[in-house]
Motif scaffolding. Structure first.
Motif, PDB file in Angstrom:
ATOM      1  N   ASN A  58      19.591  39.659  14.629  1.00 11.07           N
ATOM      2  CA  ASN A  58      19.691  39.446  13.182  1.00 11.07           C
ATOM      3  C   ASN A  58      21.129  39.304  12.719  1.00 11.07           C
ATOM      4  O   ASN A  58      21.377  39.080  11.530  1.00 11.07           O
ATOM      5  CB  ASN A  58      19.039  40.621  12.440  1.00 11.07           C
ATOM      6  N   ASN A  59      22.087  39.456  13.646  1.00 11.01           N
ATOM      7  CA  ASN A  59      23.497  39.486  13.273  1.00 11.01           C
ATOM      8  C   ASN A  59      24.224  38.195  13.606  1.00 11.01           C
ATOM      9  O   ASN A  59      23.868  37.494  14.550  1.00 11.01           O
ATOM     10  CB  ASN A  59      24.195  40.645  13.987  1.00 11.01           C
ATOM     11  N   SER A  60      25.270  37.913  12.839  1.00 10.63           N
ATOM     12  CA  SER A  60      26.186  36.835  13.193  1.00 10.63           C
ATOM     13  C   SER A  60      26.982  37.265  14.423  1.00 10.63           C
ATOM     14  O   SER A  60      27.126  38.460  14.700  1.00 10.63           O
ATOM     15  CB  SER A  60      27.142  36.546  12.035  1.00 10.63           C
ATOM     16  N   PHE A  61      27.503  36.275  15.156  1.00 10.62           N
ATOM     17  CA  PHE A  61      28.256  36.637  16.353  1.00 10.62           C
ATOM     18  C   PHE A  61      29.466  35.715  16.549  1.00 10.62           C
ATOM     19  O   PHE A  61      29.443  34.545  16.172  1.00 10.62           O
ATOM     20  CB  PHE A  61      27.366  36.604  17.596  1.00 10.62           C
ATOM     21  N   LEU A  62      30.515  36.301  17.126  1.00  6.43           N
ATOM     22  CA  LEU A  62      31.717  35.578  17.556  1.00  6.43           C
ATOM     23  C   LEU A  62      31.857  35.816  19.047  1.00  6.43           C
ATOM     24  O   LEU A  62      32.065  36.947  19.488  1.00  6.43           O
ATOM     25  CB  LEU A  62      32.948  36.093  16.808  1.00  6.43           C
ATOM     26  N   TRP A  63      31.750  34.761  19.841  1.00  5.79           N
ATOM     27  CA  TRP A  63      31.679  34.884  21.302  1.00  5.79           C
ATOM     28  C   TRP A  63      32.820  34.103  21.935  1.00  5.79           C
ATOM     29  O   TRP A  63      32.977  32.901  21.696  1.00  5.79           O
ATOM     30  CB  TRP A  63      30.325  34.348  21.782  1.00  5.79           C
ATOM     31  N   THR A  72      31.100  42.835   5.509  1.00  8.31           N
ATOM     32  CA  THR A  72      31.637  43.963   6.279  1.00  8.31           C
ATOM     33  C   THR A  72      30.612  44.478   7.288  1.00  8.31           C
ATOM     34  O   THR A  72      29.445  44.725   6.934  1.00  8.31           O
ATOM     35  CB  THR A  72      32.047  45.098   5.336  1.00  8.31           C
ATOM     36  N   GLY A  73      31.050  44.621   8.540  1.00  3.73           N
ATOM     37  CA  GLY A  73      30.212  45.203   9.587  1.00  3.73           C
ATOM     38  C   GLY A  73      29.042  44.360  10.022  1.00  3.73           C
ATOM     39  O   GLY A  73      28.113  44.887  10.653  1.00  3.73           O
ATOM     40  N   SER A  74      29.066  43.059   9.745  1.00  6.68           N
ATOM     41  CA  SER A  74      27.897  42.223  10.028  1.00  6.68           C
ATOM     42  C   SER A  74      27.997  41.416  11.310  1.00  6.68           C
ATOM     43  O   SER A  74      27.010  40.813  11.735  1.00  6.68           O
ATOM     44  CB  SER A  74      27.671  41.252   8.862  1.00  6.68           C
ATOM     45  N   VAL A  75      29.163  41.400  11.941  1.00  3.90           N
ATOM     46  CA  VAL A  75      29.407  40.498  13.072  1.00  3.90           C
ATOM     47  C   VAL A  75      29.448  41.253  14.403  1.00  3.90           C
ATOM     48  O   VAL A  75      30.062  42.323  14.507  1.00  3.90           O
ATOM     49  CB  VAL A  75      30.730  39.721  12.885  1.00  3.90           C
ATOM     50  N   VAL A  76      28.804  40.680  15.399  1.00 10.38           N
ATOM     51  CA  VAL A  76      28.900  41.167  16.780  1.00 10.38           C
ATOM     52  C   VAL A  76      29.949  40.306  17.487  1.00 10.38           C
ATOM     53  O   VAL A  76      29.821  39.085  17.531  1.00 10.38           O
ATOM     54  CB  VAL A  76      27.547  41.047  17.507  1.00 10.38           C
ATOM     55  N   TYR A  77      30.969  40.954  17.998  1.00  7.67           N
ATOM     56  CA  TYR A  77      32.036  40.253  18.723  1.00  7.67           C
ATOM     57  C   TYR A  77      31.818  40.441  20.214  1.00  7.67           C
ATOM     58  O   TYR A  77      31.562  41.560  20.682  1.00  7.67           O
ATOM     59  CB  TYR A  77      33.407  40.794  18.301  1.00  7.67           C
ATOM     60  N   ILE A  78      31.913  39.353  20.983  1.00  7.16           N
ATOM     61  CA  ILE A  78      31.654  39.396  22.427  1.00  7.16           C
ATOM     62  C   ILE A  78      32.824  38.798  23.189  1.00  7.16           C
ATOM     63  O   ILE A  78      33.226  37.659  22.939  1.00  7.16           O
ATOM     64  CB  ILE A  78      30.374  38.606  22.812  1.00  7.16           C
ATOM     65  N   SER A  79      33.370  39.554  24.127  1.00  5.70           N
ATOM     66  CA  SER A  79      34.403  39.037  25.021  1.00  5.70           C
ATOM     67  C   SER A  79      34.408  39.845  26.305  1.00  5.70           C
ATOM     68  O   SER A  79      34.281  41.075  26.261  1.00  5.70           O
ATOM     69  CB  SER A  79      35.791  39.100  24.371  1.00  5.70           C
ATOM     70  N   ASN A 114      42.273  30.691  19.328  1.00  4.08           N
ATOM     71  CA  ASN A 114      41.827  29.896  18.179  1.00  4.08           C
ATOM     72  C   ASN A 114      41.923  30.761  16.916  1.00  4.08           C
ATOM     73  O   ASN A 114      40.914  31.092  16.282  1.00  4.08           O
ATOM     74  CB  ASN A 114      40.384  29.422  18.387  1.00  4.08           C
ATOM     75  N   THR A 115      43.152  31.123  16.544  1.00  5.08           N
ATOM     76  CA  THR A 115      43.356  32.136  15.506  1.00  5.08           C
ATOM     77  C   THR A 115      42.812  31.711  14.151  1.00  5.08           C
ATOM     78  O   THR A 115      42.017  32.437  13.530  1.00  5.08           O
ATOM     79  CB  THR A 115      44.848  32.480  15.391  1.00  5.08           C
ATOM     80  N   ASP A 116      43.236  30.549  13.643  1.00  5.96           N
ATOM     81  CA  ASP A 116      42.816  30.131  12.305  1.00  5.96           C
ATOM     82  C   ASP A 116      41.306  30.006  12.206  1.00  5.96           C
ATOM     83  O   ASP A 116      40.691  30.464  11.240  1.00  5.96           O
ATOM     84  CB  ASP A 116      43.479  28.793  11.940  1.00  5.96           C
ATOM     85  N   THR A 117      40.705  29.390  13.214  1.00  6.55           N
ATOM     86  CA  THR A 117      39.248  29.209  13.210  1.00  6.55           C
ATOM     87  C   THR A 117      38.527  30.552  13.160  1.00  6.55           C
ATOM     88  O   THR A 117      37.592  30.749  12.367  1.00  6.55           O
ATOM     89  CB  THR A 117      38.802  28.427  14.460  1.00  6.55           C
ATOM     90  N   CYS A 118      38.957  31.480  14.010  1.00  9.87           N
ATOM     91  CA  CYS A 118      38.302  32.791  14.084  1.00  9.87           C
ATOM     92  C   CYS A 118      38.432  33.563  12.769  1.00  9.87           C
ATOM     93  O   CYS A 118      37.444  34.101  12.246  1.00  9.87           O
ATOM     94  CB  CYS A 118      38.904  33.622  15.214  1.00  9.87           C
ATOM     95  N   MET A 119      39.649  33.639  12.240  1.00  9.94           N
ATOM     96  CA  MET A 119      39.884  34.486  11.086  1.00  9.94           C
ATOM     97  C   MET A 119      39.249  33.923   9.820  1.00  9.94           C
ATOM     98  O   MET A 119      38.711  34.678   8.996  1.00  9.94           O
ATOM     99  CB  MET A 119      41.383  34.709  10.886  1.00  9.94           C
ATOM    100  N   LYS A 120      39.276  32.598   9.653  1.00  7.16           N
ATOM    101  CA  LYS A 120      38.616  32.000   8.491  1.00  7.16           C
ATOM    102  C   LYS A 120      37.100  32.226   8.553  1.00  7.16           C
ATOM    103  O   LYS A 120      36.453  32.487   7.529  1.00  7.16           O
ATOM    104  CB  LYS A 120      38.931  30.511   8.427  1.00  7.16           C
ATOM    105  N   TRP A 121      36.548  32.132   9.744  1.00  7.18           N
ATOM    106  CA  TRP A 121      35.107  32.351   9.910  1.00  7.18           C
ATOM    107  C   TRP A 121      34.760  33.801   9.600  1.00  7.18           C
ATOM    108  O   TRP A 121      33.791  34.085   8.892  1.00  7.18           O
ATOM    109  CB  TRP A 121      34.699  31.973  11.329  1.00  7.18           C
ATOM    110  N   LEU A 122      35.556  34.745  10.116  1.00  3.98           N
ATOM    111  CA  LEU A 122      35.297  36.164   9.853  1.00  3.98           C
ATOM    112  C   LEU A 122      35.445  36.493   8.375  1.00  3.98           C
ATOM    113  O   LEU A 122      34.703  37.325   7.832  1.00  3.98           O
ATOM    114  CB  LEU A 122      36.245  37.035  10.682  1.00  3.98           C
TER     115      LEU A 122
END
Length: 449
Positions: free
Chosen positions: A293-298, A263-270, A250-258
């Motif tokens: 307290n952080n945003s996340f992309l899972w 900077t440095g605010s997102v926790v990425y989970i995979s 889901n490239t467009d969705t992920c990159m637009k959201w990021l």
């Protein structure tokens, strides 16, 4: 002999984690003027979107027609069919090639490959898709199972957690001291003892002590990191992606959201292409992310979505994004990502190291345990979660690890270490770096052999 006349066949195992590093190594060879044929399963060749024009892909086994790992006999049946078909077709490919084949580079898991190379009279290079440290941790088991005296003392790995075992459809009866999957993995040692080179997707300064120890066993060459060139040295033209994905990201969705995050605010989970967290662990992870307290992309694959708490997407849409797959390299390279919660598969670990991203290690099985141990205690680029007596990492523990990296004082040191390793990774594959020099050494040998 001119470089363009040197022909190397690369025999890749099935699965994303195995084929991606071998394709990247093939691109490096092709960029230096070597003609490369990648031999693999039909399902792999169908999943390849792009690669160098100097690389030819050939199927030597139709796993699609015979059901692959899910076919008759489970994993054991797949291996038997792959060997029968692969041995025959690989032999024909090498024998009938218009360009004489000089070398067979084979995934060390493919136990019959070395015999084919020997029979055809070509050089042999065993390619390991796990870390040097993980393979070193298997060595005492190999000696015990083979009933041989170790030729060198075992590499010391104090404090290493026990390896977990994966759930596979079938690999034969579970008899003896070691389960079938371990006996299968240990065959890599027999498959490498007569190799001209033993290749690792690593670099000398990352696993310096292990490489030094292992060089007493084999002619080891570290030729990594095997990431697309755009993320390292940018010397391989057009190499901005692996070119192989079993899922559509889901490239467009992920990159637009990021792009909308600081900077440095997102926790990425995979947890990789073979993720299989149980429901209880998934719920604990979901709770930790919700309370953080952080945003996340899972990344949660379709087969795993039913394990999420009810309406998790909707209730957390303000701070989190859940996708079925993502372009991991682009995500890890994005300025918004502050840490990576990972199972610590070797490819994911190397990507995080090469892109300077701190890690929260949640290993599940096999080599992931060793990689996670090194992440925290050797490289000090992350922290490893602790599990309870049921093998579940609880939400408070996950939150502790996230906060340690994203907010704590130790996180500053971890981030410094991560940047230091990022620099070393780039230097290794840069022109004249250790990994690049090893590739040149192999090519030079093939040109005069």
């Amino acid at each position: 002999m001119e470089k363009g006349k040197v022909h190397v066949v690369v025999l890749a195992y099935h699965g994303q984690g195995h084929i991606n590093p071998m394709i990247q190594f093939s691109k490096r060879l092709a960029a230096k003027g070597i003609h490369v044929t990648v031999a693999t399963t039909l399902s792999n060749t169908k999943a390849i979107q792009s690669a160098s024009s100097s690389i030819v892909f050939e199927s030597i086994y139709d796993d699609c027609a015979e059901g692959g790992v899910a076919g008759p006999g489970g994993f054991r049946g797949f291996l038997d069919r792959f060997e029968a078909s692969g041995t025959r077709n690989l032999t024909h490919l090498i024998r009938d090639s218009e360009r004489p084949v000089k070398c067979l580079v084979y995934d060390a898991n493919i136990t019959w490959a070395s015999s084919v190379a020997s029979h055809m009279g070509v050089d042999r290079a065993a390619f390991f898709t796990q870390s040097c440290a993980a393979i070193a941790s298997y060595y005492p088991m190999h000696c015990e199972l083979s009933e041989v005296t170790p030729s060198v003392p075992a590499f010391s790995l104090p404090g290493l957690p026990e390896i977990g075992l994966p759930n596979l459809p079938s690999l034969g009866p579970d008899t003896g001291r070691y389960p079938p999957i371990i006996r299968y993995l240990l065959q890599q040692f027999d498959n490498s003892v007569n190799a001209d080179w033993v290749l690792f997707n690593s670099f000398d300064k990352l696993e310096e002590d292990v490489v030094s120890w292992m060089s007493k066993l084999w002619p080891v060459r570290t030729i990594g990191p095997t990431l697309p060139s755009i993320y390292l040295d940018n010397r391989v033209e057009g190499d901005d992606d692996y070119g192989f994905n079993i899922h559509k990201p889901n490239t467009d969705t992920c990159m637009k959201w990021l792009d909308s995050k600081e900077t440095g605010s997102v926790v990425y989970i995979s947890f990789g292409s073979n993720a299989n967290l149980n429901t209880e662990q998934t719920v604990e992870l979901a709770a930790a992310l919700k309370q953080s307290n952080n945003s996340f992309l899972w990344v949660v694959q379709p087969s795993e979505e039913s394990k999420l708490p009810t309406n998790f997407h909707d209730k957390n849409s303000d701070k989190g994004l859940v996708v079925q797959w993502c372009p991991q390299l682009e995500v890890l390279a994005h300025h918004a990502v502050g840490c990576f919660i990972s199972h610590c598969g070797w490819n994911s670990t190397m990507e995080a190291i090469s892109l300077g991203v701190p890690m929260v290690a949640m290993p599940q099985i096999l080599d992931q345990m060793t990689n996670a141990h090194f992440v925290e205690y050797v490289w000090q680029v992350g922290t490893m979660t602790k599990s309870d007596e049921k093998g579940v990492t609880r939400r408070d523990e996950i939150k502790r690890c996230i906060n340690e990296i994203m907010e704590g004082e130790r996180g500053q040191e971890i981030r410094k270490n991560a940047i230091r390793l990022k620099v070393l990774a780039k230097e290794a594959i840069d022109e004249g770096g250790s990994s690049d020099s090893y590739i040149d050494e192999i090519i030079s040998h093939l040109m005069v052999a």
